[in-house]
Write a protein that holds these residues in place. Structure first.
Motif, PDB file in Angstrom:
ATOM      1  N   SER A 651     -37.400 109.899  34.833  1.00 37.58           N
ATOM      2  CA  SER A 651     -35.944 109.911  35.362  1.00 37.58           C
ATOM      3  C   SER A 651     -35.239 108.881  35.135  1.00 37.58           C
ATOM      4  CB  SER A 651     -36.238 109.646  37.036  1.00 37.58           C
ATOM      5  OG  SER A 651     -36.814 108.443  37.374  1.00 37.58           O
ATOM      6  N   GLU A 652     -33.791 108.909  35.556  1.00 37.16           N
ATOM      7  CA  GLU A 652     -32.738 107.840  35.026  1.00 37.16           C
ATOM      8  C   GLU A 652     -33.128 106.789  35.909  1.00 37.16           C
ATOM      9  OE1 GLU A 652     -28.872 109.495  35.923  1.00 37.16           O
ATOM     10  OE2 GLU A 652     -29.201 111.279  34.538  1.00 37.16           O
ATOM     11  N   LYS A 653     -33.541 106.821  37.280  1.00 34.36           N
ATOM     12  CA  LYS A 653     -34.015 105.553  37.974  1.00 34.36           C
ATOM     13  C   LYS A 653     -34.960 104.835  37.126  1.00 34.36           C
ATOM     14  CE  LYS A 653     -35.268 104.316  42.653  1.00 34.36           C
ATOM     15  NZ  LYS A 653     -35.350 104.774  43.860  1.00 34.36           N
ATOM     16  N   THR A 654     -35.999 105.546  36.704  1.00 33.04           N
ATOM     17  CA  THR A 654     -37.170 104.879  36.041  1.00 33.04           C
ATOM     18  C   THR A 654     -36.606 104.154  34.747  1.00 33.04           C
ATOM     19  OG1 THR A 654     -38.818 106.142  36.956  1.00 33.04           O
ATOM     20  CG2 THR A 654     -39.507 105.064  34.767  1.00 33.04           C
ATOM     21  N   VAL A 655     -35.759 104.731  33.943  1.00 35.66           N
ATOM     22  CA  VAL A 655     -35.338 104.408  32.601  1.00 35.66           C
ATOM     23  C   VAL A 655     -34.480 103.057  33.015  1.00 35.66           C
ATOM     24  CG1 VAL A 655     -33.599 104.438  30.850  1.00 35.66           C
ATOM     25  CG2 VAL A 655     -35.264 106.392  31.511  1.00 35.66           C
ATOM     26  N   ALA A 656     -33.756 103.001  34.075  1.00 39.09           N
ATOM     27  CA  ALA A 656     -32.911 101.928  34.399  1.00 39.09           C
ATOM     28  C   ALA A 656     -34.064 100.746  34.875  1.00 39.09           C
ATOM     29  CB  ALA A 656     -31.898 102.245  35.754  1.00 39.09           C
ATOM     30  N   LYS A 657     -35.183 100.907  35.758  1.00 43.52           N
ATOM     31  CA  LYS A 657     -35.851  99.695  36.062  1.00 43.52           C
ATOM     32  C   LYS A 657     -36.558  99.182  34.861  1.00 43.52           C
ATOM     33  CE  LYS A 657     -37.423 101.593  40.578  1.00 43.52           C
ATOM     34  NZ  LYS A 657     -38.649 102.304  41.339  1.00 43.52           N
ATOM     35  N   ILE A 658     -36.815 100.161  33.765  1.00 43.05           N
ATOM     36  CA  ILE A 658     -37.593  99.575  32.697  1.00 43.05           C
ATOM     37  C   ILE A 658     -36.672  98.948  31.720  1.00 43.05           C
ATOM     38  CG2 ILE A 658     -38.474 100.370  30.615  1.00 43.05           C
ATOM     39  CD1 ILE A 658     -39.862 102.848  31.743  1.00 43.05           C
ATOM     40  N   THR A 659     -35.397  99.016  31.745  1.00 44.48           N
ATOM     41  CA  THR A 659     -34.247  98.472  30.837  1.00 44.48           C
ATOM     42  C   THR A 659     -34.077  97.111  31.657  1.00 44.48           C
ATOM     43  OG1 THR A 659     -33.269 100.600  30.356  1.00 44.48           O
ATOM     44  CG2 THR A 659     -31.870  98.718  30.175  1.00 44.48           C
ATOM     45  N   ASP A 660     -34.165  97.039  32.970  1.00 47.40           N
ATOM     46  CA  ASP A 660     -33.751  95.606  33.559  1.00 47.40           C
ATOM     47  C   ASP A 660     -35.138  94.581  33.118  1.00 47.40           C
ATOM     48  OD1 ASP A 660     -31.751  96.439  34.893  1.00 47.40           O
ATOM     49  OD2 ASP A 660     -32.542  97.101  36.666  1.00 47.40           O
ATOM     50  N   VAL A 661     -36.385  95.450  33.151  1.00 47.78           N
ATOM     51  CA  VAL A 661     -37.382  94.533  32.695  1.00 47.78           C
ATOM     52  C   VAL A 661     -37.199  93.891  31.195  1.00 47.78           C
ATOM     53  CG1 VAL A 661     -40.024  94.425  32.313  1.00 47.78           C
ATOM     54  CG2 VAL A 661     -38.981  95.525  34.193  1.00 47.78           C
ATOM     55  N   LEU A 662     -36.687  94.884  30.488  1.00 50.93           N
ATOM     56  CA  LEU A 662     -36.779  94.445  29.067  1.00 50.93           C
ATOM     57  C   LEU A 662     -35.573  93.637  28.756  1.00 50.93           C
ATOM     58  CD1 LEU A 662     -36.896  98.175  27.533  1.00 50.93           C
ATOM     59  CD2 LEU A 662     -38.812  96.261  27.545  1.00 50.93           C
ATOM     60  N   ARG A 663     -34.459  93.559  29.618  1.00 57.47           N
ATOM     61  CA  ARG A 663     -33.318  92.778  29.689  1.00 57.47           C
ATOM     62  C   ARG A 663     -33.852  91.381  30.104  1.00 57.47           C
ATOM     63  NH1 ARG A 663     -29.964  95.409  32.336  1.00 57.47           N
ATOM     64  NH2 ARG A 663     -29.267  96.650  30.742  1.00 57.47           N
ATOM     65  N   ALA A 664     -34.733  91.507  30.904  1.00 55.05           N
ATOM     66  CA  ALA A 664     -35.021  90.057  31.512  1.00 55.05           C
ATOM     67  C   ALA A 664     -36.045  89.390  30.430  1.00 55.05           C
ATOM     68  CB  ALA A 664     -35.826  90.173  32.838  1.00 55.05           C
ATOM     69  N   LYS A 665     -36.613  90.119  29.820  1.00 55.03           N
ATOM     70  CA  LYS A 665     -37.532  89.487  28.676  1.00 55.03           C
ATOM     71  C   LYS A 665     -36.972  89.592  27.355  1.00 55.03           C
ATOM     72  CE  LYS A 665     -40.884  89.254  31.798  1.00 55.03           C
ATOM     73  NZ  LYS A 665     -41.375  87.815  32.121  1.00 55.03           N
ATOM     74  N   LYS A 666     -35.556  89.717  27.524  1.00 52.09           N
ATOM     75  CA  LYS A 666     -34.724  89.847  26.095  1.00 52.09           C
ATOM     76  C   LYS A 666     -35.627  90.716  25.180  1.00 52.09           C
ATOM     77  CE  LYS A 666     -33.120  85.120  26.766  1.00 52.09           C
ATOM     78  NZ  LYS A 666     -33.029  85.266  28.197  1.00 52.09           N
ATOM     79  N   LEU A 667     -35.869  91.821  25.731  1.00 52.67           N
ATOM     80  CA  LEU A 667     -36.399  92.824  24.589  1.00 52.67           C
ATOM     81  C   LEU A 667     -35.613  94.109  24.483  1.00 52.67           C
ATOM     82  CD1 LEU A 667     -40.148  92.529  25.791  1.00 52.67           C
ATOM     83  CD2 LEU A 667     -39.133  91.648  23.438  1.00 52.67           C
TER      84      LEU A 667
END
Length: 803
Positions: A651-667
């Motif tokens: 879902s879009e909400k899940t994609v957003a959550k994953i993107t936030d994790v990746l951003r926090a880890k600079k990935l």
């Protein structure tokens, strides 16, 4: 009249057909009688036919009585099944002279052709003709010709491949009445061998299915695709409703004339129509055969309630323990005591000594202070018949475990086994029922709830952590060695019960599953089988179905799937390994998860023990890894002949959550959010755990497989080392983080640790937190997929039963 599923069956008329044939000394129906049976079973279009008896001189009116411009002539003989191969079938114009000529020719040519066919196929010689040669053989065949059946010619719509259907019933030794259907015609057996499983022929137990459910199985075959016009250049030639009606009719007849029906006057040993052809949306049987018999005795009189005494004994006895050496009996004693069974509740049969290792000894069964719950027999096979007789006569025990082999595994020991079985069957017919017997040729039982272990394997060979937590599971194995090797190789399985069945001299696989389905100690039942006793396959399947209906999971592996494997099993545990296709179909239909290999059995058992409490709503998988090859490997493993799973759409909400994790880890610039999700080798423990948590909260994801990248320098995956950055006991390490995610997740989460032995502590730590772990990703995905598909089928069984 019996009306079920829209099918009208005149059972009284069918039974009368059997009676008439029986009065003539026959246990079979001639083809024209099969057409009569089909007409009374609700079949819509049996062809019109006239029997021309041998020696008869039919009038022109009789020869012209059938409709159409042609007729089919078929030889009628009790010994000729494959009529086409011997010239026993021909199509001629409906002209009296041509019919007479063809009939006369058949009476002379068929015996000669059949005799030649025997020479080319000696393995198929009919019993009535064995030892005959030349003219004597031809004359004998000729004497058995009863006449020629003149049948209405009904040309099929198409003679193309796949446009003929076979439907049959067979009384199998293990599973009773089984229905099968698939590609028909003279090459049916070839199709079954050459096509992939389930493509040419499907089969099911009549007891566990109806016409509509069997039709759903049939829809997956090539036969259905051809008949329904779903292949290029084909048009539909039969309706779904016609097929369901046909299958329903056969199933109802199978249930009525079944060895499991106590009111059955006759047993249908075999009923086959091959083929059904199709003319203008009519199903036309073009050939048929039927064999029947009278019912025999199939009553199960074993006092199976005494399995409770076997698995949870309060008083335990043993014969065969040596005072001087570590023989099998002495090792069994060591293991019984090591498991925590009180010494004061064990008694040994041993002359000349008062005690062994502090356990009281008595000289014989007559000297027992009280009746035993369990008596373990670990003496030579030659002593067993006399000992069994004494146990029964003295009513010395409620249950007996027969450890020794030499009880039916080969020709030399079958007489001894038959002697023992006769004594056991006799006492089961009495009011008390006598004791139940486990074995012979069994390795014994490990019952953690019963606090005993009768395996004859020394602790040095199989070290056991007797303080470890055990799963709410039972492993029932016909082979003790299979169970032993699984225990050694996969100690993490650790079921509460392990039961070696051996030869099934008395207690059967079906009995044991019936017991465990009602046990409040067990949620998962795993079974390794090599063969079933008569009709015990059906009882086993009924017990599986009942276990599934009350929410338990049953895992099954059947050995002896090839002719070579079948021969090997019969030499091992005196079992008869039956038709694997029928076995697999019936057990899977009952609701069990069927494993295809030993490795898959272990993997599925691991999953069932750890994630049976998790919810599975569908077959949508999320696959995650920091290793690119794993992400690809997971995607490549989601389909096979036995299962099919989908990659979930996030879902879009899940994609957003994953993107936030990746951003926090600079990935975020290195990773594209997709499924499978390759999160890069530099993703750390938190990235793995947080992304899995986000996926677990997505309602469109039903299960997650995550590669934990043990070799990544960003991951805490090692036992305590000089480098704390790699320590798996770190608070922010993958073990503690993922354990919290899994504990709070409703859906299954499966880990993959693809690394060497130095990562075994990581695997053990994850397993101790109820996280199933696999060494490679393809095994994880394929086993999870098969498990999910089976769980969904079990849910469907329960839903349909509640309607």
């Amino acid at each position: 009249m019996d009306i079920q599923t829209g099918v009208q069956i005149n059972f009284a008329a069918i039974s009368e057909l059997f009676r008439s044939a029986q009065t003539e000394g026959r246990g079979f129906l001639f083809e024209y009688e099969v057409y009569n049976l089909l007409a009374r079973s609700g079949a819509e279009t049996p062809p019109k036919s006239i029997l021309i008896p041998r020696g008869a001189r039919p009038s022109e009116e009789e020869l012209m009585a059938l409709p159409g411009e042609k007729v089919v002539l078929k030889i009628v003989s009790p010994t000729i099944i494959h009529k086409t191969e011997v010239g026993g079938v021909c199509i001629v114009p409906k002209d009296p002279n041509k019919i007479r000529s063809a009939v006369r020719r058949m009476f002379y040519e068929v015996p000669e052709n059949y005799a030649r066919w025997f020479l080319a196929n000696p393995d198929y010689v009919h019993e009535a003709y064995r030892g005959l040669r030349g003219e004597a053989l031809v004359e004998a065949i000729g004497r058995d010709l009863k006449g020629v059946l003149m049948v209405q010619f009904m040309p099929p719509d198409s003679g193309a491949f796949g446009n003929e259907l076979i439907v049959g019933l067979r009384n199998t030794r293990e599973f009773g009445m089984v229905i099968s259907a698939g590609l028909g015609g003279t090459d049916t057996e070839l199709y079954a061998k050459r096509f992939r499983k389930g493509q040419a022929i499907v089969a099911a137990s009549c007891e566990l299915i109806d016409g509509e459910r069997f039709f759903e199985l049939f829809r997956k075959t090539i036969s259905y695709r051809k008949l329904a016009g779903l292949t290029r250049g084909q048009r539909r030639i039969v309706t779904d409703e016609q097929l369901i009606e046909c299958f329903s009719s056969f199933i109802e007849m199978g249930r009525r004339y079944s060895p499991s029906n106590p009111d059955a006057e006759f047993i249908l040993e075999e009923l086959e129509v091959n083929p059904y052809a199709f003319t203008d949306f009519l199903m036309v049987p073009l050939d048929g055969m039927c064999k029947f018999s009278r019912p025999g005795m199939n009553e199960n009189r074993r006092p199976v309630r005494k399995i409770e005494n076997l698995l949870h004994p309060k008083k335990n006895g043993l014969i065969g323990a040596s005072t001087k050496r570590k023989n099998f009996g002495r090792i069994i004693l060591d293991n019984i005591l090591a498991e925590g069974f009180p010494k004061d509740d064990v008694v040994l049969l041993r002359e000349g000594v008062d005690e062994i290792d502090g356990v009281k000894c008595v000289p014989d069964l007559k000297s027992l202070p009280e009746k035993l719950d369990l008596f373990v027999v670990a003496v030579g096979a030659a002593q067993v018949p006399k000992l069994v007789d004494e146990i029964i006569t003295l009513d010395a025990a409620n249950s007996v475990m027969l450890i020794p082999g030499g009880m039916g595994e080969n020709e030399e020991s079958r007489a001894r086994a038959a002697q023992v079985i006769g004594k056991i069957d006799a006492v089961h017919g009495t009011e008390s029922g006598g004791p139940v017997f486990l074995g012979a040729n069994c390795m014994g039982v490990v019952s953690h709830p019963g606090k005993y272990d009768t395996w004859f394997i020394p602790e040095e060979k199989l070290p056991k952590d007797r303080t470890a937590r055990h799963h709410r599971a039972a492993l029932i194995s016909q082979s003790g060695a299979f169970m032993l090797h699984r225990s050694s190789q996969c100690p993490e399985l650790a079921p509460a019960y392990m039961v070696s069945m051996g030869n099934q001299t008395d207690l059967t696989l079906g009995d044991m599953v019936k017991y465990f389905k009602d046990s409040d100690q067990v949620d998962v039942i795993a079974v390794y089988a090599e063969g079933f006793n008569d009709l015990d396959g059906l009882e086993f399947c009924k017990a599986v179905r009942e276990a599934v209906l009350i929410g338990k999971e049953v895992l099954f592996y059947k050995a002896g799937r090839t002719p070579e494997g079948k021969n090997a099993t019969s030499g091992h545990t005196a079992s008869l390994a039956g038709d694997y296709m029928v076995c697999e179909s019936c057990v899977k239909q009952a609701g069990a998860i069927v494993a295809r290999s030993f490795t898959e059995f272990q993997d599925l058992f691991l999953l069932a023990e750890n994630i049976s409490s998790k919810k599975i709503h569908g077959n949508r998988l999320a696959a995650v890894s920091g290793a690119g090859f794993e992400a690809v490997g997971m995607a490549d493993s989601i389909q096979s002949d036995d299962f099919q799973i989908e990659l979930a759409s996030f879902s879009e909400k899940t994609v957003a959550k994953i993107t936030d994790v990746l951003r926090a880890k600079k990935l975020e610039t290195l990773v594209t959010v997709s499924n499978p999700l390759d999160i890069n080798p530099s993703a750390d423990d938190e990235a793995h755990a947080f992304i899995v948590k986000a996926l677990g909260e997505d309602g469109a994801v039903d299960a997650i497989v995550v590669g934990l990248d043990p070799l990544s320098p960003a991951m805490h995956t090692l036992r305590e080392t000089n480098t704390p950055a790699f320590s798996m006991s770190a608070e922010n390490g993958i073990v503690s983080l993922l354990a919290r995610v899994v504990k709070n997740s409703e859906i299954p989460i499966i880990g993959v640790v693809d690394g060497g032995r130095q990562y075994d502590p990581l695997r053990d730590a994850l397993l101790s937190n109820d996280i199933p772990v696999f060494p490679v990703c393809d095994r994880a995905v394929s086993s999870t997929s098969l498990y999910i598909e089976s769980r969904l089928y079990a849910d469907r069984i329960r839903a349909e039963a509640s309607l």
